[in-house]
Scaffold this motif. Sequence first.
Motif, PDB file in Angstrom:
ATOM      1  N   ALA A   5     -22.455 -12.445 -26.702  1.00  0.00           N
ATOM      2  CA  ALA A   5     -21.559 -12.301 -27.905  1.00  0.00           C
ATOM      3  C   ALA A   5     -22.246 -13.087 -29.074  1.00  0.00           C
ATOM      4  O   ALA A   5     -22.294 -12.993 -30.184  1.00  0.00           O
ATOM      5  CB  ALA A   5     -20.160 -12.226 -27.495  1.00  0.00           C
ATOM      6  N   PHE A   6     -22.251 -14.367 -28.560  1.00  0.00           N
ATOM      7  CA  PHE A   6     -22.634 -15.407 -29.545  1.00  0.00           C
ATOM      8  C   PHE A   6     -23.892 -15.128 -30.206  1.00  0.00           C
ATOM      9  O   PHE A   6     -24.182 -15.098 -31.340  1.00  0.00           O
ATOM     10  CB  PHE A   6     -22.968 -16.888 -28.593  1.00  0.00           C
ATOM     11  N   VAL A   7     -24.895 -14.662 -29.460  1.00  0.00           N
ATOM     12  CA  VAL A   7     -26.408 -14.262 -29.904  1.00  0.00           C
ATOM     13  C   VAL A   7     -26.301 -13.257 -30.829  1.00  0.00           C
ATOM     14  O   VAL A   7     -26.917 -13.109 -31.727  1.00  0.00           O
ATOM     15  CB  VAL A   7     -27.413 -14.130 -28.725  1.00  0.00           C
ATOM     16  N   GLU A   8     -25.371 -12.189 -30.259  1.00  0.00           N
ATOM     17  CA  GLU A   8     -25.278 -10.815 -31.127  1.00  0.00           C
ATOM     18  C   GLU A   8     -24.566 -11.307 -32.792  1.00  0.00           C
ATOM     19  O   GLU A   8     -25.130 -10.841 -33.645  1.00  0.00           O
ATOM     20  CB  GLU A   8     -24.165  -9.969 -30.500  1.00  0.00           C
ATOM     21  N   GLU A   9     -23.672 -12.159 -32.714  1.00  0.00           N
ATOM     22  CA  GLU A   9     -22.999 -12.552 -34.051  1.00  0.00           C
ATOM     23  C   GLU A   9     -24.100 -13.490 -34.853  1.00  0.00           C
ATOM     24  O   GLU A   9     -24.141 -13.057 -36.003  1.00  0.00           O
ATOM     25  CB  GLU A   9     -21.923 -13.481 -33.409  1.00  0.00           C
ATOM     26  N   LEU A  10     -25.031 -14.154 -33.999  1.00  0.00           N
ATOM     27  CA  LEU A  10     -26.018 -14.654 -34.895  1.00  0.00           C
ATOM     28  C   LEU A  10     -26.888 -13.795 -35.686  1.00  0.00           C
ATOM     29  O   LEU A  10     -27.297 -13.746 -36.648  1.00  0.00           O
ATOM     30  CB  LEU A  10     -26.883 -15.804 -34.056  1.00  0.00           C
ATOM     31  N   GLY A  11     -27.278 -12.688 -34.745  1.00  0.00           N
ATOM     32  CA  GLY A  11     -28.129 -11.359 -35.193  1.00  0.00           C
ATOM     33  C   GLY A  11     -27.484 -10.739 -36.219  1.00  0.00           C
ATOM     34  O   GLY A  11     -28.195 -10.242 -37.043  1.00  0.00           O
ATOM     35  N   ALA A  13     -25.618 -12.117 -38.430  1.00  0.00           N
ATOM     36  CA  ALA A  13     -25.211 -13.103 -39.616  1.00  0.00           C
ATOM     37  C   ALA A  13     -24.208 -13.459 -39.568  1.00  0.00           C
ATOM     38  O   ALA A  13     -23.604 -13.826 -40.671  1.00  0.00           O
ATOM     39  CB  ALA A  13     -26.054 -12.700 -40.918  1.00  0.00           C
ATOM     40  N   ASP A  14     -23.354 -13.345 -38.534  1.00  0.00           N
ATOM     41  CA  ASP A  14     -21.699 -13.772 -38.554  1.00  0.00           C
ATOM     42  C   ASP A  14     -21.638 -15.043 -37.855  1.00  0.00           C
ATOM     43  O   ASP A  14     -21.371 -15.209 -36.890  1.00  0.00           O
ATOM     44  CB  ASP A  14     -20.977 -12.751 -37.632  1.00  0.00           C
ATOM     45  N   TYR A  15     -22.304 -16.027 -38.910  1.00  0.00           N
ATOM     46  CA  TYR A  15     -22.273 -17.700 -38.548  1.00  0.00           C
ATOM     47  C   TYR A  15     -20.972 -18.252 -38.255  1.00  0.00           C
ATOM     48  O   TYR A  15     -20.711 -19.116 -37.365  1.00  0.00           O
ATOM     49  CB  TYR A  15     -23.126 -18.341 -39.430  1.00  0.00           C
ATOM     50  N   ALA A  16     -19.887 -17.585 -39.142  1.00  0.00           N
ATOM     51  CA  ALA A  16     -18.491 -18.024 -38.950  1.00  0.00           C
ATOM     52  C   ALA A  16     -17.925 -17.787 -37.641  1.00  0.00           C
ATOM     53  O   ALA A  16     -17.319 -18.574 -36.894  1.00  0.00           O
ATOM     54  CB  ALA A  16     -17.660 -17.633 -39.771  1.00  0.00           C
ATOM     55  N   GLY A  17     -18.458 -16.517 -37.352  1.00  0.00           N
ATOM     56  CA  GLY A  17     -17.831 -16.221 -35.846  1.00  0.00           C
ATOM     57  C   GLY A  17     -18.317 -16.745 -34.776  1.00  0.00           C
ATOM     58  O   GLY A  17     -17.894 -17.072 -33.668  1.00  0.00           O
TER      59      GLY A  17
END
Length: 176
Positions: A5-11, A13-17
């Motif tokens: 989930a962390f990597v998917e958020e980075l992908g 561009a959900d950096y706050a998440g």
Amino acid sequence: TIGKAFVEELGRADYAGAAKRLGPEVQKALSADQLKDAWEKSIAAIGAFKSVGAVEASPRGDGIGVQITAIHEQGTIKVKLGMKVGDPLLFGVFFDKPKPPYDPPKYADPSKLTATEVKVGGGKLALPGTLTVPKGAGPFPVVLLVHGSGPNDQDESIGPNRPFRDLAEGLATKGI
């Protein structure tokens, strides 16, 4: 699941998440903006995020080391995460240098060979490898290439260069 989930958020561009998944000590050292900068610098040469690939986890003392392959348009990057058992927050984040796409040498002809991923041995000490053989009926002469210790991969990758893969595919093209 947490690391993916962390990597998917980075992908996305959900950096706050993604930053909300960091433990308090990591959050003190790495803001969402700093996480964004680190991620974008790490992936600049390999293009837009496409998907999460392999996820590997292994025990590390009282924690777990998680390595996730992030697949991008023009290559991949390994995201290494540290977690503690039972804690949903990350206590370590590291982005490996991206692995650019492979460009085979002119002397290697992929249509004349077959490459299969293999493991030699078993358990924690299993050695990953690639069995590259010429197409057609054997028997064929054999060359065994064994990579060194340390942070090297089975292709002895250095930047965009894959000397062991180049050698294996070149030899297989010539019937070895």
